[in-house]
Design a protein around this motif. Structure first.
Motif, mmCIF file in Angstrom:
data_model
loop_
_atom_site.group_PDB
_atom_site.id
_atom_site.type_symbol
_atom_site.label_atom_id
_atom_site.label_comp_id
_atom_site.label_asym_id
_atom_site.label_seq_id
_atom_site.Cartn_x
_atom_site.Cartn_y
_atom_site.Cartn_z
ATOM 1 N N UNK A 92 0.840 -1.200 0.000
ATOM 2 C CA UNK A 92 0.000 0.000 0.000
ATOM 3 C C UNK A 92 0.874 1.248 0.000
ATOM 4 N N UNK A 93 0.587 2.160 -0.906
ATOM 5 C CA UNK A 93 1.272 3.459 -0.915
ATOM 6 C C UNK A 93 0.539 4.371 0.067
ATOM 7 N N UNK A 94 1.262 4.887 1.056
ATOM 8 C CA UNK A 94 0.641 5.741 2.071
ATOM 9 C C UNK A 94 0.788 7.224 1.774
ATOM 10 N N UNK A 95 1.829 7.593 1.011
ATOM 11 C CA UNK A 95 2.007 9.020 0.714
ATOM 12 C C UNK A 95 2.982 9.188 -0.452
ATOM 13 N N UNK A 96 2.723 10.173 -1.267
ATOM 14 C CA UNK A 96 3.634 10.570 -2.346
ATOM 15 C C UNK A 96 3.795 12.077 -2.287
ATOM 16 N N UNK A 97 5.014 12.537 -2.103
ATOM 17 C CA UNK A 97 5.281 13.976 -2.078
ATOM 18 C C UNK A 97 6.189 14.348 -3.234
ATOM 19 N N UNK A 98 6.061 15.590 -3.690
ATOM 20 C CA UNK A 98 6.890 16.063 -4.798
ATOM 21 C C UNK A 98 7.433 17.451 -4.492
ATOM 22 N N UNK A 99 8.573 17.748 -5.050
ATOM 23 C CA UNK A 99 9.118 19.099 -5.065
ATOM 24 C C UNK A 99 9.612 19.372 -6.472
ATOM 25 N N UNK A 100 9.619 20.638 -6.873
ATOM 26 C CA UNK A 100 9.909 20.953 -8.271
ATOM 27 C C UNK A 100 10.924 22.081 -8.396
ATOM 28 N N UNK A 101 11.582 22.111 -9.528
ATOM 29 C CA UNK A 101 12.327 23.265 -9.998
ATOM 30 C C UNK A 101 11.782 23.572 -11.394
ATOM 31 N N UNK A 102 12.466 24.402 -12.128
ATOM 32 C CA UNK A 102 12.009 24.700 -13.488
ATOM 33 C C UNK A 102 12.100 23.479 -14.389
ATOM 34 N N UNK A 103 13.068 22.599 -14.139
ATOM 35 C CA UNK A 103 13.335 21.490 -15.054
ATOM 36 C C UNK A 103 13.297 20.121 -14.399
#
Length: 519
Positions: free
Chosen positions: A144-155
């Motif tokens: 089971x996937x409990x959490x997915x987080x993301x962070x971004x830049x321009x590319x």
């Protein structure tokens, strides 16, 4: 006739001699050849079949079991659905007194099973043979996937996955848009080479050791558009080391300093003195950067409908003119941004006059515009109601000073620390007396630093209770920090916080003629 007889005998002798020579040559060849093969293979062959087991002819043998008891030899190491049996697997070397079957385990060899590959470490002897065993995992429970987080830049998009499984998660798979899924090396993955300001579909699923696959989690993620953020603005500035001398008013451009920010759980970076690189255009108005908070949000103070050079005397930089901090004044708790009953502090209750007037201005100029309002963070503002050391708070009895008096007038030690009972979460507030001293003001005239505007304006920091009237700090028209009764009428200069991800147009450098412009 004699001659003929002799000739015939000679031919006979020649034939016999040739036959003898052939026999001798053949004997030599056979002997030489036999000797050659004797050197190459010193094991006499016999009729029948040479008996051997398959592992005897290999360096590594792989066996798998479906029931944990019976094992069958296979050609490849299984990649999923099986668990490596480290207890049964062994490496050993035959000795002169024992065959490979009876040879002891080589304790110096370590066998590792990592990412479906076997690593055999510590082999020191020729003839080493390793026997690897794998057991079928009898597991039907999917992870089971409990959490997915993301962070971004321009590319780039950075993905972090949290997942659980009864047998343990072994594989993480990542997919961008309709591209083929990629097996990651762990629970974090980075997509690179992307386009700025573009929305991507990120899909994630995981597997356990038995090959059971989780449901797929999908997130819509947008990369940072072209432009500047508070982080990139700060990255282009050289932060001054150490701590400035706060007992001296900052009349020159002293730059940007770093200070601990417990309220925002990090460090804040504040502009000090006659700086000329902290202009911002937002909501059709001009602002000056006070500091970048510990969470990356940017604190701004109102500078007017147009931007003003340092040292400019103008009423335009006052948003609400001639208003009392509070219209009632004969109790010490009226220094509060809000107050109630006879309590020293509260974060609710009756709003001060300054709070009411300021929030009305905000609603008419920023809050009523969806685009503007979406960029304003819930800022943290300190209404420090701690009393000075050695003093006791009373509602209306004996006189006392609040902690800011000693801290800013005697010790010259401004701080961003604040009692949790005095931290307000607001869309708009006022500058604090500590922030004024960080910026370069103190108890002397200063018409050069960026907070000077030639006007009186309130801070939201309590100063004293004189037994009759409550008092609050304000910035005097000559730029110095002083105090007055709450019922006196001075200006209000709004302070807001832009969210950490607020984007500024490319090319701005924060100067008067080229300010940072919110995109």
């Amino acid at each position: 006739m004699q001659f003929k007889r002799l000739k015939k005998n000679y031919r006979k002798q020649t034939i016999i001699g040739g036959l003898i020579l052939v026999c001798i040559t053949s004997a030599i060849t056979i002997t030489t050849t036999r000797a050659k093969y004797k050197l190459i293979q010193d094991m006499p062959l016999v009729r029948g079949t040479i008996n051997y087991k398959e592992p005897d002819m290999r360096v590594v043998a792989v066996s798998i079991s479906e029931d944990g008891t019976n094992y069958n030899i296979v050609d490849e190491i299984p990649t999923e659905g099986y668990r490596f049996n480290s207890d049964k697997s062994v490496c050993k070397v035959a000795t002169e007194t024992s065959g490979i079957e009876n040879a002891p385990k080589d304790e110096g060899i370590t066998i590792e099973y990592v990412n479906s590959k076997i690593n055999i470490l510590g082999v020191t002897k020729k003839g080493t043979r390793c026997y690897l065993y794998f057991d079928k995992i009898l597991d039907t429970t999917k992870p089971t996937i409990t959490n997915v987080t993301t962070s971004v830049t321009k590319t780039e998009i950075n993905v972090t996955v949290s997942a659980t499984d009864n047998e343990g998660v072994t594989e993480y798979w990542y997919q961008l848009n309709s591209n083929a899924p990629v097996k990651g090396t762990g629970n974090t993955h980075k997509f690179t080479g992307l386009s700025a300001g573009t929305t991507y579909s990120v899909k994630v699923y995981v597997k356990d050791a038995a090959g059971n696959q989780s449901d797929t989690t999908t997130k819509s993620v947008t990369t940072t558009p072209n432009g500047q953020t508070s982080d990139s603005i700060l990255a282009g500035i050289t932060v001054k080391p150490g701590t400035p001398t706060f007992s001296n008013a900052a009349t020159t451009d002293e730059g940007v300093y770093k200070v601990s920010d417990p309220v925002y759980d990090g460090y804040s970076y504040y502009w000090r003195g006659a700086v000329t690189n902290n202009y911002v255009k937002f909501a059709g108005k001009c602002w000056r950067i006070v500091r970048i908070n510990g969470d990356g949000s940017m604190r701004l103070i109102y500078d007017g409908a147009t931007c003003h050079a340092n040292g400019t005397n103008t009423t335009d930089s006052i948003a609400v003119a001639s208003t009392a901090y509070n219209t009632i004044y004969n109790q010490s708790n009226y220094v509060g941004w809000t107050y109630t009953g006879t309590s020293q502090r509260t974060l609710s209750g009756t709003a001060s006059n300054a709070k009411t007037k300021l929030e009305s201005w905000y609603s008419s100029n920023i809050g009523n515009n969806t685009t503007y309002a979406s960029k304003v963070a819930d800022g943290k503002y300190c209404n420090d109601r701690n009393v000075q050391s050695g003093s006791t708070w009373t509602i209306n009895g004996s006189t006392f000073d609040y902690a800011g008096d000693e801290r800013l007038y005697t010790d010259y030690a401004p701080t961003l620390s604040c009692n949790s009972g005095d931290v307000y979460t607001l869309k708009v507030g006022l500058i604090t007396a500590d922030e004024v001293e960080f910026a370069g003001g103190n108890s002397e005239n200063n018409t050069s630093y960026y907070l000077y505007n030639g006007q009186h304006y309130w801070t939201m920091s309590p100063y004293y209770w004189d037994g009759t009237i409550a008092g609050v700090f304000f910035v005097q028209s000559h730029g110095y920090l002083t105090r007055d009764w709450v019922n006196i009428t001075y200006g209000l200069r709004p302070v807001i916080n832009l969210k950490a991800d607020t984007l500024f147009q490319e090319g701005g450098n924060g100067t008067l003629n080229n300010p940072y412009v919110v995109a």
